[in-house]
Write a protein that holds these residues in place. Structure first.
Motif, short mmCIF file in Angstrom:
data_model
loop_
_atom_site.label_atom_id
_atom_site.label_comp_id
_atom_site.label_asym_id
_atom_site.label_seq_id
_atom_site.Cartn_x
_atom_site.Cartn_y
_atom_site.Cartn_z
N ASP B 178 -71.69 -82.55 -17.70
CA ASP B 178 -72.17 -82.87 -19.06
C ASP B 178 -73.44 -82.05 -19.37
OD1 ASP B 178 -74.28 -84.15 -17.75
OD2 ASP B 178 -73.28 -86.08 -17.79
N TRP B 179 -73.89 -82.15 -20.61
CA TRP B 179 -75.02 -81.32 -21.05
C TRP B 179 -76.30 -81.60 -20.27
CZ3 TRP B 179 -76.17 -76.96 -22.94
CH2 TRP B 179 -77.42 -76.71 -23.52
N GLU B 180 -76.53 -82.86 -20.00
CA GLU B 180 -77.75 -83.22 -19.26
C GLU B 180 -77.74 -82.58 -17.87
OE1 GLU B 180 -79.95 -87.27 -17.77
OE2 GLU B 180 -78.37 -87.44 -19.29
N SER B 182 -76.01 -79.96 -17.05
CA SER B 182 -76.09 -78.51 -17.23
C SER B 182 -77.55 -78.06 -17.28
CB SER B 182 -75.41 -78.09 -18.55
OG SER B 182 -74.05 -78.40 -18.50
#
Lengths: 301, 235
Positions: B178-180, B182
């Motif tokens: 997920d973005w976090e 990443s």
């Protein structure tokens, strides 16, 4: 320390961490153990065959070479005189250690297997046999034949050459076949272990890919497989050789009247031969797996 | 293999490199120099050849034309052992991570030390430090299939840097997270860059590249029509 010595030492000593990089299970483990055990079992029999036929060839060769026979065929009234004349010739022949005429009882015993115990030897027109024991140097058979034909017309010298040679040759070939069988067993073991090693390498292509990614050399990857297969070959062969020895021990004992088969087995220091089978199987396993592993790794991108 | 370490010398250098496979040319006229301590993003559409270019950079593939040097040694003149030794100086992080599933995470992270024959004490001290750095101390004894996508990526990053390599190559390291996560991985890579490591990340995630620009001075390269071009202006 040479590279080979270091390799052999590494196989024995092992590297606990390196051993763990290849997953421990798989059908190839059982395939290697079973084929090494089966081949070692057969190898023990092949060695026993080669050694037994070797002994047989030596014994036949030695025993037959030292003895020969003079057969006297004469009319009844001349038998005793011709026998005495032949013995006289033999006693004065260089290379003859002793010569004696077989008694009626001994001749009856020789005929017993074919005619039974009650054969009336006296009533049959059978020739008289003279047994000759040679000295180490032996006699000149041509010269003796000439003398006998001149002095004892009914005497025929049989130095056993006619049937000794094929027997000794047959035993020699059996011994050769025993060793050939052993070589074939070694080759078949190498082929099976090679196949198992290649299957293991193919099944672990992901492991090889990861090891390469982190900088493992081909020799390191090969070593992890080689050690495992070598130890499996050693273990399987030890079990197979032990079972082979037990099977040999359970064979009937060799007896005087027994044939060749009852003599199949080991004698004296020859019992040490089966001990050589597991290390030889391990050596075959080491060479086969190393060649297979390095070949496969070379072919991989 | 020669291990010359001249300050300022390129760690990986490609000159007019082409790579063909199955009759088709995947990469053409690629020239690229990775200087020590530099940070590169490699972007482009799926199938453009990003993974192929990374594989060339760690010696998994050999160019069909042109010159490729790893640590100032022409790759065609390197033996298989030389390539293996060069890979100990190049940490690689794959999108699918590639672990040995029968070994615990700690052993997987320590694998580069194991295969290079480093002693156990050194392994243990490096391992503790690294698992803490990537936040996996509590998962050290778990097996790879038990890890989440983000944990796998962090374990792969820890494995890639445990030998203190000169270069870290990452192929879509944030593809499965997920973005976090990443951003967390990006932060770790930026931290490595500040420590002097050369970093090259192949990604099609433009948001990640934009986020990175606030942390590091990165050069963005794009593969388009089999060729490599500088693509900083449009990001």
């Amino acid at each position: 320390m040479s590279r080979e010595t270091r390799g052999a030492f590494a196989i024995v000593a092992g590297d606990a961490q390196a051993d763990r990089v290849v997953p421990p299970t798989g059908f190839t483990a059982w395939l290697t153990l079973f084929s090494a055990a089966a081949m070692a079992f057969l190898a023990v029999f092949a060695v026993a065959l080669a050694l037994a036929t070797g002994r047989l060839a030596d014994r036949w060769s030695e025993e037959l070479a030292r003895t020969s026979t003079v057969r006297i065929s004469a009319p009844e009234g001349q038998m005793a005189a011709q026998t005495e004349a032949a013995l006289k010739v033999l006693r004065t022949t260089e290379g003859v250690k002793s010569a004696r005429a077989l008694s009626d009882t001994e001749q009856r015993e020789l005929l017993e297997p074919w005619f039974g115990p009650d054969v009336p030897v006296e009533a049959l027109p059978i020739p008289r046999l003279i047994e000759i024991v040679e000295t180490g140097e032996g006699y000149d058979p041509q010269g003796l034949r000439l003398r006998l034909s001149a002095e004892v017309p009914g005497a025929v010298l049989d130095d056993h050459t006619r049937w000794r040679r094929p027997l000794v040759r047959a035993a020699g070939r059996l011994r050769f076949l025993g060793w050939v069988s052993l070589a074939l067993i070694g080759g078949a073991t190498a082929a099976m272990i090679t196949l198992a090693a290649r299957a293991a390498l193919a099944a672990n292509s992901q492991v090889i890919s990861v090891l390469r990614l982190v900088g493992a050399r081909d020799s390191y990857i090969a070593q992890a497989f080689v050690r495992r297969f070598t130890l499996r070959a050693l273990t399987g062969a030890a079990v197979g050789a032990a079972l082979g020895v037990v099977a040999i021990l359970l064979l009937p004992r060799a007896q005087a009247e027994g044939g060749f088969l009852t003599g199949l087995g080991f004698q004296g220091v020859h019992w040490l031969w089966p001990l050589a089978v597991p290390p030889l199987a391990a050596l075959v396993g080491y060479v086969a797996t190393r060649a297979a592993a390095l070949g496969t790794l070379r072919d991989l991108p | 293999m020669k291990r010359r370490r001249c300050k300022g010398a390129a760690v990986i250098e490609l000159e007019n490199v082409a790579y063909s496979y199955g009759g088709g040319e995947l990469l053409s006229e690629i020239s690229l120099t990775l200087q020590p301590g530099s940070f590169h993003f490699l972007t482009g559409p799926s199938g453009a050849g990003k993974t192929t270019l990374l594989k060339l950079c760690y010696g998994a593939l050999v160019p069909t034309a042109g010159h490729l040097s790893l640590f100032e040694t022409e790759v065609r003149s390197m033996t298989r052992d030389d390539i293996a030794l060069a890979r100990r100086r190049i940490g690689v992080v794959h999108q699918d991570c590639q672990f040995l599933d029968h070994l615990p995470v700690a052993d997987n992270i320590a694998l580069p030390l194991t295969v290079s024959g480093r002693d156990t004490l050194e392994q243990e001290s490096n391992l503790k430090e690294l698992t803490a750095w990537v936040g996996l101390s509590h998962r050290a004894h778990a097996f790879p299939p038990e890890l989440s996508g983000g944990e796998r990526q962090r374990a792969a990053l820890a494995r890639a840097v445990i030998m203190s390599p000169d270069v870290v190559l990452a192929d879509e390291p944030t593809g499965n997270v997920d973005w976090e996560m990443s951003l967390r991985l990006l932060h770790l890579l930026a931290e490595l860059n500040r420590m002097g490591k050369t970093i090259m990340i192949a990604t099609h995630d433009l948001a990640l590249i934009r986020a990175a620009k606030t942390q590091v001075q990165a050069r963005v390269l794009r593969i388009s029509n089999r060729r490599l071009q500088l693509a900083g202006a449009d990001l």
